[in-house]
Scaffold this motif. Sequence first.
Motif, PDB file in Angstrom:
ATOM      1  N   UNK A  67       0.865  -1.183   0.000  1.00  0.00           N
ATOM      2  CA  UNK A  67       0.000   0.000   0.000  1.00  0.00           C
ATOM      3  C   UNK A  67       0.899   1.229   0.000  1.00  0.00           C
ATOM      4  N   UNK A  68       0.582   2.186  -0.870  1.00  0.00           N
ATOM      5  CA  UNK A  68       1.299   3.466  -0.839  1.00  0.00           C
ATOM      6  C   UNK A  68       0.261   4.552  -0.643  1.00  0.00           C
ATOM      7  N   UNK A  69       0.468   5.370   0.389  1.00  0.00           N
ATOM      8  CA  UNK A  69      -0.488   6.450   0.626  1.00  0.00           C
ATOM      9  C   UNK A  69       0.240   7.694   1.113  1.00  0.00           C
ATOM     10  N   UNK A  70      -0.379   8.850   0.883  1.00  0.00           N
ATOM     11  CA  UNK A  70       0.190  10.127   1.332  1.00  0.00           C
ATOM     12  C   UNK A  70      -0.535  10.595   2.579  1.00  0.00           C
ATOM     13  N   UNK A  71       0.239  11.069   3.547  1.00  0.00           N
ATOM     14  CA  UNK A  71      -0.348  11.678   4.738  1.00  0.00           C
ATOM     15  C   UNK A  71       0.138  13.116   4.747  1.00  0.00           C
ATOM     16  N   UNK A  72      -0.783  14.048   4.588  1.00  0.00           N
ATOM     17  CA  UNK A  72      -0.402  15.455   4.401  1.00  0.00           C
ATOM     18  C   UNK A  72      -0.902  16.278   5.574  1.00  0.00           C
ATOM     19  N   UNK A  73      -0.056  17.202   6.047  1.00  0.00           N
ATOM     20  CA  UNK A  73      -0.465  18.126   7.096  1.00  0.00           C
ATOM     21  C   UNK A  73      -0.258  17.559   8.485  1.00  0.00           C
ATOM     22  N   UNK A  74       0.848  16.808   8.655  1.00  0.00           N
ATOM     23  CA  UNK A  74       1.070  16.129   9.940  1.00  0.00           C
ATOM     24  C   UNK A  74       2.527  16.347  10.339  1.00  0.00           C
ATOM     25  N   UNK A  75       2.817  16.201  11.622  1.00  0.00           N
ATOM     26  CA  UNK A  75       4.182  16.424  12.099  1.00  0.00           C
ATOM     27  C   UNK A  75       4.996  15.129  12.016  1.00  0.00           C
ATOM     28  N   UNK A  76       6.299  15.278  11.905  1.00  0.00           N
ATOM     29  CA  UNK A  76       7.177  14.107  11.776  1.00  0.00           C
ATOM     30  C   UNK A  76       7.006  13.140  12.947  1.00  0.00           C
ATOM     31  N   UNK A  77       6.777  13.672  14.139  1.00  0.00           N
ATOM     32  CA  UNK A  77       6.670  12.805  15.319  1.00  0.00           C
ATOM     33  C   UNK A  77       5.493  11.847  15.179  1.00  0.00           C
ATOM     34  N   UNK A  78       4.365  12.351  14.660  1.00  0.00           N
ATOM     35  CA  UNK A  78       3.173  11.499  14.520  1.00  0.00           C
ATOM     36  C   UNK A  78       3.398  10.494  13.388  1.00  0.00           C
ATOM     37  N   UNK A  79       3.966  10.981  12.269  1.00  0.00           N
ATOM     38  CA  UNK A  79       4.235  10.079  11.141  1.00  0.00           C
ATOM     39  C   UNK A  79       5.144   8.937  11.598  1.00  0.00           C
ATOM     40  N   UNK A  80       6.145   9.282  12.396  1.00  0.00           N
ATOM     41  CA  UNK A  80       7.092   8.262  12.855  1.00  0.00           C
ATOM     42  C   UNK A  80       6.434   7.311  13.853  1.00  0.00           C
ATOM     43  N   UNK A  81       5.479   7.844  14.619  1.00  0.00           N
ATOM     44  CA  UNK A  81       4.752   6.971  15.558  1.00  0.00           C
ATOM     45  C   UNK A  81       4.012   5.887  14.782  1.00  0.00           C
ATOM     46  N   UNK A  82       3.354   6.272  13.672  1.00  0.00           N
ATOM     47  CA  UNK A  82       2.658   5.261  12.856  1.00  0.00           C
ATOM     48  C   UNK A  82       3.635   4.211  12.341  1.00  0.00           C
ATOM     49  N   UNK A  83       4.776   4.689  11.844  1.00  0.00           N
ATOM     50  CA  UNK A  83       5.756   3.752  11.274  1.00  0.00           C
ATOM     51  C   UNK A  83       6.226   2.761  12.334  1.00  0.00           C
ATOM     52  N   UNK A  84       6.533   3.288  13.526  1.00  0.00           N
ATOM     53  CA  UNK A  84       7.076   2.396  14.555  1.00  0.00           C
ATOM     54  C   UNK A  84       6.015   1.457  15.121  1.00  0.00           C
ATOM     55  N   UNK A  85       4.762   1.925  15.183  1.00  0.00           N
ATOM     56  CA  UNK A  85       3.690   1.031  15.650  1.00  0.00           C
ATOM     57  C   UNK A  85       3.500  -0.099  14.640  1.00  0.00           C
ATOM     58  N   UNK A  86       3.548   0.233  13.335  1.00  0.00           N
ATOM     59  CA  UNK A  86       3.415  -0.805  12.302  1.00  0.00           C
ATOM     60  C   UNK A  86       4.519  -1.844  12.439  1.00  0.00           C
ATOM     61  N   UNK A  87       5.739  -1.394  12.714  1.00  0.00           N
ATOM     62  CA  UNK A  87       6.859  -2.333  12.796  1.00  0.00           C
ATOM     63  C   UNK A  87       6.800  -3.176  14.062  1.00  0.00           C
ATOM     64  N   UNK A  88       6.441  -2.551  15.186  1.00  0.00           N
ATOM     65  CA  UNK A  88       6.701  -3.226  16.459  1.00  0.00           C
ATOM     66  C   UNK A  88       5.507  -3.442  17.361  1.00  0.00           C
TER      67      UNK A  88
END
Length: 352
Positions: A67-88
Amino acid sequence: APPIAPMAARRSTDEMRDRVVLGEFGVRNVHTTDFPGNYPGYDDAWDQRRFEEAFRVDVIREEEDSLEFDMVGIDAAIANAFRRILLAEVPTMAVEKVFVYNNTSIVQDEILAHRLGLIPIRADPRLFEYRNQGDQEGTEIDTLQFQLKIKCKQNPQAAKESSDPDELYFNHKVYSKHMTWVPLGNQTDLFPDADFRPVHDDILIALLRPGQEIDVLMHCVKGIGKDHAKFSPVATASYRLLPDITLLQPIEDEAAETLQKCFSPGVIEIQNINGKKVARVANARLDTFSREVFRHEGLKNLVRLARVRNHYIFSVESTGILPPDVLVSEAIKILMGKCQRFLSELDSVPME
């Protein structure tokens, strides 16, 4: 008319706030600076209505396992939280205990157990509970049981001069398809149409020769990637910022062709205008920013390479246990759960 200086100052402030600029020898404006009171004339106080208007998610490409999707209008901290929750932190089912009744193959017991643990199991983790700490015996609500029982035999019909193991032996390759689900307790009633099995049938587990056999029982439990990588539901989960390429002045003829070669295919297109070849940015999204353009003296000051600070391009590739869109929605639920827990902790702690 307003004086030029304040306009230019505002433009450079806007660039600092909105763009991460890639220079020849470094990256500028890396840090988030749009917090309240940092820039005179900008209202950076958090406002939910403004966030809701600016925030959006666009699905770009959706396939069976990616899946490729764009998330626009968000801070890096929140974007990274999603990434790390997906991984771990999104749970899955994986083999945790292996009971070895017989293993005469050349793969040692602990290596075999480790290999079995890493095989992704197609079972919806939302149907199961976490196993309690210290529980030795699994129950139908927290454990899936699989059996792998296979013995290699000589093929009596094989040609005398053959040296091909596929002809000479039966069952000499042990695949993940040989793992069979053994229902525990009342699981046949609980999951009448369930099809619990490895995601892929053709994962090679071991090689056998005549007389060698493997007889093991496996217990799959629910877990998260934080505890062991075998529980991670994604093969990759990553994001990058949207590329932004600006040509600072018209670039024509040979220079245009050189420029086109500096970027990934499809980024720069050459148009024919009044008999001249003129370069324009066709699709900056495709670029990988090799910075090749900075090697050309005549071009390096004519192009600004930047990334849009609040536009994240996520790519999520599932291991096949759950579809990637389900993984993303589960990750969002987990983040919401963390926020609820934090708020309730705040409420329950007496303030000094």
